[in-house]
Each structure stands twice: as structure tokens, then as C-alpha cells.
Design an enzyme around this catalytic site. Structure first.
Site, PDB file in Angstrom:
ATOM      1  NE  ARG A 143      -3.443  -2.347   2.851  1.00 46.48           N
ATOM      2  CZ  ARG A 143      -3.076  -3.489   3.434  1.00 46.48           C
ATOM      3  NH1 ARG A 143      -1.831  -3.623   3.917  1.00 46.48           N
ATOM      4  NH2 ARG A 143      -3.924  -4.490   3.553  1.00 46.48           N
ATOM      5  CE  LYS A 167      -6.056  -1.221   5.188  1.00 44.20           C
ATOM      6  NZ  LYS A 167      -7.376  -1.524   4.617  1.00 44.20           N
ATOM      7  CG  HIS A 238      -5.807   0.389  -4.446  1.00 41.47           C
ATOM      8  ND1 HIS A 238      -5.526  -0.148  -3.212  1.00 41.47           N
ATOM      9  CD2 HIS A 238      -6.858  -0.323  -4.925  1.00 41.47           C
ATOM     10  CE1 HIS A 238      -6.367  -1.144  -2.956  1.00 41.47           C
ATOM     11  NE2 HIS A 238      -7.180  -1.264  -3.982  1.00 41.47           N
ATOM     12  NE  ARG A 241      -3.135  -3.618  -1.544  1.00 41.36           N
ATOM     13  CZ  ARG A 241      -2.536  -4.366  -0.616  1.00 41.36           C
ATOM     14  NH1 ARG A 241      -1.216  -4.397  -0.555  1.00 41.36           N
ATOM     15  NH2 ARG A 241      -3.246  -5.081   0.232  1.00 41.36           N
ATOM     16  CG  HIS A 264      -5.467  -8.960   1.676  1.00 42.97           C
ATOM     17  ND1 HIS A 264      -5.638  -9.284   0.351  1.00 42.97           N
ATOM     18  CD2 HIS A 264      -5.517  -7.596   1.724  1.00 42.97           C
ATOM     19  CE1 HIS A 264      -5.792  -8.184  -0.353  1.00 42.97           C
ATOM     20  NE2 HIS A 264      -5.725  -7.164   0.452  1.00 42.97           N
ATOM     21  CE1 TYR A 273      -6.725  -4.313  -3.949  1.00 49.21           C
ATOM     22  CE2 TYR A 273      -5.056  -5.961  -4.394  1.00 49.21           C
ATOM     23  CZ  TYR A 273      -5.442  -4.647  -4.323  1.00 49.21           C
ATOM     24  OH  TYR A 273      -4.544  -3.658  -4.619  1.00 49.21           O
TER      25      TYR A 273
END
Length: 295
Positions: A143, A167, A238, A241, A264, A273
């Protein structure tokens, strides 16, 4: 009560700055709506008010993704209010969740990705930096926030890996290909020393004033560099990605490996995704199915 709720989100939920801003913005909108319908405070929130607020957002044409996030923000807030004794019961679980659409970003063809990186103008420190940025984004699928958070010590050239904090401050190790390593080496040797200042600290990528590169600036770099090459779709980081994930799958990578590379938490997220191109499916069918061989 929003300042206290913000402290809770940071201290106990460890949400990102982006999520924090989004949730607080959603709840300020809920607060304004509550005032228009006569609510005196958070204790007056119930499922009917929340449903009416969300229905109003839907009528205004908000995207399903935004409605889903606002529903999540409301649920988190009402659960927190209930735990603090402000609400006698939590109305959040009674809310439905809008189904999100599966709109996928534009993907670069593999030839276009190669052309973008091979034809880029790398004149000067910012040229070396921009090539390293795009090589890392496309080569790792990370990201843009993760890229901007990288420090020099996160790069392990001997092991050909980069340490990424994703994250929820989750750490993962991602492989680095030779082109990305070469671009990073050129940037660290001949580019970064020309921009470094006392404010640079350990940041891997720097802005023109020497501070840590901001995500907005990184997005601008991607858009401008794609525009310079021309004859390919414009996209944000993005999109790189998503292109990286798609090309990994087209090259034969399994979904679990792609999940680990992208960071993820759930394989289901990776399945939503990424997608395998029709040509890849045709190739697999020709190779594997007894009736798939084409003369």
C-alpha cells in the site's frame, strides 16, 4: 463524546489515521442529523434513528462502500456507548450491512508495466526516487501508506526482502526483486543524499524538502509518471498494487502466497481483491482439461 471515542479507537482498537478520520467524520454527520430530528444527545440513539440516517445517505446517492463504512462506524460507536452505560442496549447489531460492489481498479498489462518502468526519465535525485517508488509499489504490491512508512533499515539487500508494517501495525516480510533492489540502491547512493536534511530521520523516501514522503506526494508521482509514458490507463498506487497481485496470479502464484505478500488478514479479502485474467484461465483450461487442447 467524540474526543473520548477517538482516544478509544487509537488506544484499544489501534485504528489507522485514515480510519480514525473517516469514522469521526461519519459520526459528526450522524450528530448533525440527530440534531435536525430533535435528539438531545447520544443517549437518544436507537435503531430507528440510525436506519433513517443511513436511508438518507442512500437517497443522497452515497456509494455502497461509504454506506458500509458508516454502518461500521455507527456500530462501533453504539457498542462503545453501551459499554459506558450511556445506552441501555446496543442498537448496532440490528443494522444491516449494505453489500459492497466488486468494482476493481484498472490493471496494467504486463507489457505496459515493463514499459512504464523501463522508459521512465530518471534524471536527478527525484528521478531516481520516483523509479524506486514505482519499482517497489509494483514489485511488492504494498500500500502507498506502507511505502511512505518505510525506513532505510527495513530494506535487507542480502536477503532481498523488505519489512512492511501494514494495517494494525502488523509486520510482514515481502520479497524484493532485482529491479527494485537496483532502483533502491541507486536512490540511496546517488539520490537520497541530495535531498536529506536534519528532518529526514531514517525515512527511506523523501520529499523535495527532505521530510518523509507523504502519501499524497507518492500518488502524484504515480499519476505523473504514467502520464509521461503515455498510451496507458491512468491509475493510482492502488492500481499498481492490484496489477502486481493480478500478474502474480497470472504467473502461477497461489492465492495464499498472494495473501501473504499483500498483507491481507483474510483470504476472502484477497479473493475479492484479485482476479485471474481470462487468458490465464484459457491457458489453464488448455493445459489441464482433456478436451481443452486447441489444434
Amino acid at each position: 463524546m467524540l474526543p473520548e471515542f477517538a482516544k478509544f479507537l487509537k488506544a484499544e482498537r489501534d485504528v489507522s489515521e485514515h480510519t480514525l478520520r473517516a469514522y469521526l467524520g461519519d459520526l459528526r454527520d450522524l450528530s448533525r442529523y440527530g440534531a435536525t430530528v430533535g435528539l438531545s444527545g447520544p443517549a437518544d440513539l436507537d435503531v430507528n434513528v440510525l436506519r433513517a440516517w443511513l436511508a438518507r445517505q442512500y437517497a443522497m446517492g452515497l456509494a455502497r462502500a461509504t454506506l458500509a463504512r458508516r454502518t461500521a462506524a455507527a456500530r462501533t460507536f453504539t457498542r462503545w456507548l453501551h459499554r459506558r452505560g450511556v445506552l441501555p442496549s446496543d442498537p448496532g447489531p440490528l443494522l444491516g450491512t449494505p453489500k459492497r460492489t466488486r468494482d476493481l481498479p484498472t490493471v496494467l498489462a504486463q507489457d505496459d508495466a515493463g514499459r512504464l518502468l523501463d522508459e521512465m526519465d530518471v534524471t536527478g535525485p527525484t528521478g531516481l526516487r520516483d523509479l524506486a517508488i514505482l519499482e517497489v509499489l509494483y514489485g511488492t504490491g504494498m500500500r502507498v501508506s506502507e511505502l511512505c512508512g518505510l525506513d532505510i533499515d527495513d530494506i535487507d539487500s542480502s536477503r532481498k526482502t523488505v519489512r512492511v508494517f501494514g494495517k494494525g501495525a502488523k509486520e510482514r516480510m515481502v520479497p524484493l526483486g532485482e529491479p527494485a533492489l537496483r532502483a533502491l540502491g541507486d536512490w540511496l547512493r546517488a539520490g537520497r543524499p541530495n535531498l536529506v536534511t536534519e528532518a529526514s530521520g531514517p525515512a527511506l523516501f523523501l520529499g523535495v524538502r527532505g521530510g518523509r514522503l507523504h502519501a499524497t506526494s507518492a500518488r502524484r508521482v504515480v499519476h505523473s509518471r504514467i502520464a509521461e509514458v503515455g498510451e496507458m490507463p491512468d491509475m493510482a498506487p492502488h492500481g499498481l498494487r492490484h496489477s502486481a497481485a493480478t500478474h502474480l496470479l497470472e504467473g502461477g502464484a497461489d492465492l495464499r502466497s498472494v495473501q501473504e505478500i499483500l498483507g491481507h488478514a483474510s483470504l476472502q479479502t484477497t479473493q475479492l481483491y484479485t482476479h485471474v485474467s481470462v487468458e490465464r484461465l484459457k491457458q489453464v483450461h488448455r493445459q489441464a482439461h482433456p478436451r481443452g487442447v486447441v489444434d
